[in-house]
Design an enzyme around this catalytic site. Structure first.
Site, PDB file in Angstrom:
ATOM      1  N   PHE A 149      76.853  51.890 -13.914  1.00  0.00           N
ATOM      2  CA  PHE A 149      77.112  50.928 -14.987  1.00  0.00           C
ATOM      3  C   PHE A 149      75.972  49.922 -15.016  1.00  0.00           C
ATOM      4  O   PHE A 149      75.712  49.240 -14.026  1.00  0.00           O
ATOM      5  CB  PHE A 149      78.445  50.201 -14.784  1.00  0.00           C
ATOM      6  N   ASP A 234      69.372  47.498  -9.602  1.00  0.00           N
ATOM      7  CA  ASP A 234      70.224  46.639 -10.423  1.00  0.00           C
ATOM      8  C   ASP A 234      71.170  45.881  -9.491  1.00  0.00           C
ATOM      9  O   ASP A 234      72.167  46.419  -9.016  1.00  0.00           O
ATOM     10  CB  ASP A 234      70.993  47.517 -11.415  1.00  0.00           C
ATOM     11  N   LYS A 263      75.269  37.641 -13.519  1.00  0.00           N
ATOM     12  CA  LYS A 263      76.571  37.267 -12.947  1.00  0.00           C
ATOM     13  C   LYS A 263      76.516  36.017 -12.060  1.00  0.00           C
ATOM     14  O   LYS A 263      76.500  34.910 -12.557  1.00  0.00           O
ATOM     15  CB  LYS A 263      77.163  38.457 -12.192  1.00  0.00           C
TER      16      LYS A 263
HETATM   17  N1  PLP Z   1      74.575  45.927 -14.202  1.00  0.00           N
HETATM   18  C1  PLP Z   1      75.641  45.968 -13.398  1.00  0.00           C
HETATM   19  C2  PLP Z   1      75.514  46.571 -12.040  1.00  0.00           C
HETATM   20  C3  PLP Z   1      76.872  45.451 -13.822  1.00  0.00           C
HETATM   21  O1  PLP Z   1      77.948  45.520 -13.026  1.00  0.00           O
HETATM   22  C4  PLP Z   1      76.949  44.879 -15.116  1.00  0.00           C
HETATM   23  C5  PLP Z   1      78.225  44.318 -15.608  1.00  0.00           C
HETATM   24  O2  PLP Z   1      79.290  44.535 -15.073  1.00  0.00           O
HETATM   25  C6  PLP Z   1      75.802  44.855 -15.916  1.00  0.00           C
HETATM   26  C7  PLP Z   1      74.628  45.369 -15.423  1.00  0.00           C
HETATM   27  C8  PLP Z   1      75.851  44.270 -17.292  1.00  0.00           C
HETATM   28  O3  PLP Z   1      75.949  42.895 -17.227  1.00  0.00           O
HETATM   29  P1  PLP Z   1      76.459  42.052 -18.493  1.00  0.00           P
HETATM   30  O4  PLP Z   1      77.917  42.379 -18.677  1.00  0.00           O
HETATM   31  O5  PLP Z   1      76.187  40.630 -18.124  1.00  0.00           O
HETATM   32  O6  PLP Z   1      75.642  42.495 -19.667  1.00  0.00           O
END
Ligand code: PLP
Length: 420
Positions: A149, A234, A263
């Site tokens: 994700f 990520d 986050k």
């Molecule tokens: N990358 C990871 C690992 C995530 O868990 C998330 C969101 O849960 C994102 C990217 C996307 O972040 P955002 O919801 O702030 O766009």
């Protein structure tokens, strides 16, 4: 008192109606079904209080946003101070909070990660990371993980690995190959001299909290180096203490070429994201510094807040707290799993990123509803509804953890009796 209650009920009904008519009817029904039919009014630490004075223990933490808990006083103070001084940038003068945050990120991130682009969300950070990888390598192919994700904008969605969110929006960005997470052999087969980057979460969050084998990330690093591909890690969910280290990649001493954060970086107060890379890679951004830009990205309010958040994370040793409390929680959950008569299939995670896998999506849903009845906020992982994730604030107390454990044990028992 009765009047107050009637007033609260009226407001609650109105807000739910507004969700049904103006926000998202499906979401309104889902939240009601899960038992979250309270209007959130205020929050402090790990506790969210509803308009009806119901107090919830927050074990979802806004999908990992509330590492510091809700409304940490030092972060709120930084926000107030910057709000009164200058919340948004005039954009052409030098901006002190942005510069200080970028310098702080260079200081705390591993290896030679040095330059940061500050944006507003996790998905935006991923978009920037993908663009930088294309620019720096002149290549367009990416290898990512199944069930990953990375967010829901088109590029981030292309990197993500779950069809249910992708299929309705195809065609997505071309050039993405997906391989099973944790299997170095499959990764080695997929990466070639055409690969711009491999993009991975150090621990997959939304896939159901999947911790890879210990040799996986080191192998990913080696495979990328062999092919001149970049490694994007990520850390949007795993970063800034969540897993018991400041960054998830530090469990395996692997340093990425590009790291993404969001986050927890906002300290539970502001939306903010970042992608960070080395001076060598960043060189390609120099000829045209406006090649990648964002009107709100890097604004002084968000940066001042993020700087305070990072200071708190380090001063209060939130990674250490996550490791200790997470170790205790995991140990107790393993005991609960043993006593669950097979309802809990597996418990796994690191620090305070913990997944509880049930034997069906439906059972997990019922347990979430049971937790809501007992005033505990939890949710399933987005790419695996059979897994309930526990992601409370990193400074949650032992007493609060014990309350969560009790609510969980009672909910499981209640649902088993219901289904018997
Ligand atoms: N990358 C990871 C690992 C995530 O868990 C998330 C969101 O849960 C994102 C990217 C996307 O972040 P955002 O919801 O702030 O766009």
């Amino acid at each position: 008192m009765a009047d107050d209650q009637a007033q609260v009920q009226q407001t609650t009904d109105r807000v739910i109606e507004q969700y049904l008519h103006y926000v998202n009817p499906g979401l309104a029904k889902l939240l009601k079904f899960m038992g979250f039919d309270t209007i959130e009014a205020e929050a402090y630490g790990a506790v969210v209080r509803g308009l009806d004075d119901r107090e919830f223990l927050d074990c979802l933490g806004g999908y990992g946003v509330f590492a510091l808990g809700h409304a940490h006083p030092k972060v709120i103070a930084a926000a107030h101070a910057q709000l009164e001084r200058m919340p948004l940038s005039a954009r052409v003068l030098f901006d002190q909070p942005l510069a200080e945050l970028a310098a702080k990120l260079a200081e705390i991130t591993p290896g030679e990660l040095q330059y940061s682009f500050i944006c507003n969300s996790g998905a935006e950070a991923i978009e920037g990371a993908l663009k930088l990888a294309r620019l720096a390598t002149g290549r367009t192919q990416f290898v990512a993980a199944l069930e990953a994700f990375h967010g829901k904008t088109l590029g981030a969605l292309s990197a993500s690995g779950r069809q249910v969110y992708k299929a309705p929006f195809e065609p997505l960005v071309p050039g993405f190959t997906h391989v099973p997470f944790g299997e170095a052999k499959a990764l080695a087969q997929a990466v070639s001299d055409e690969t711009a980057a491999v993009i991975l979460e150090p621990i997959q969050g939304e896939a159901g909290v999947i911790v890879p084998p210990d040799d996986y990330l080191p192998a990913a690093r080696e495979i990328c180096d062999r092919h001149g591909a970049l490694l994007i890690l990520d850390e949007v969910q795993t970063g800034l203490g969540r897993t018991g280290e400041l960054f998830g990649c530090q469990h395996w001493q692997v340093i990425p070429d590009i790291m993404t954060l969001a986050k927890a970086l906002g300290g539970g107060v502001m939306p903010i994201g970042a992608f960070i890379s080395t001076a060598r890679i960043w060189k390609v951004m120099e000829p045209n510094p406006l090649l990648h830009s964002s009107t709100f990205g890097g604004n002084p309010l968000a940066c001042a807040v993020a700087l305070a958040a990072v200071e708190v994370i380090i001063e209060e040793d939130l990674p250490g707290q996550a490791a200790r409390t997470g170790g205790y929680l995991l140990g107790e959950l393993l005991k609960l799993a043993d006593a669950s008569g097979g309802a809990i299939k597996q418990v796994r995670g690191k620090g305070l990123l913990i997944g509880i896998e049930f034997d069906s999506d439906d059972f997990a849903g019922l347990v979430i509803a049971g937790l809501a009845q007992r005033n505990v906020i939890a949710a399933y992982t987005l790419n695996n509804p059979r897994v309930i994730r526990l992601e409370p604030p990193l400074n949650i107390t032992r007493e609060q953890i014990d309350q969560v454990l009790q609510a969980l044990a009672e909910s499981i028992k209640q649902m088993q009796e219901l289904l018997a």
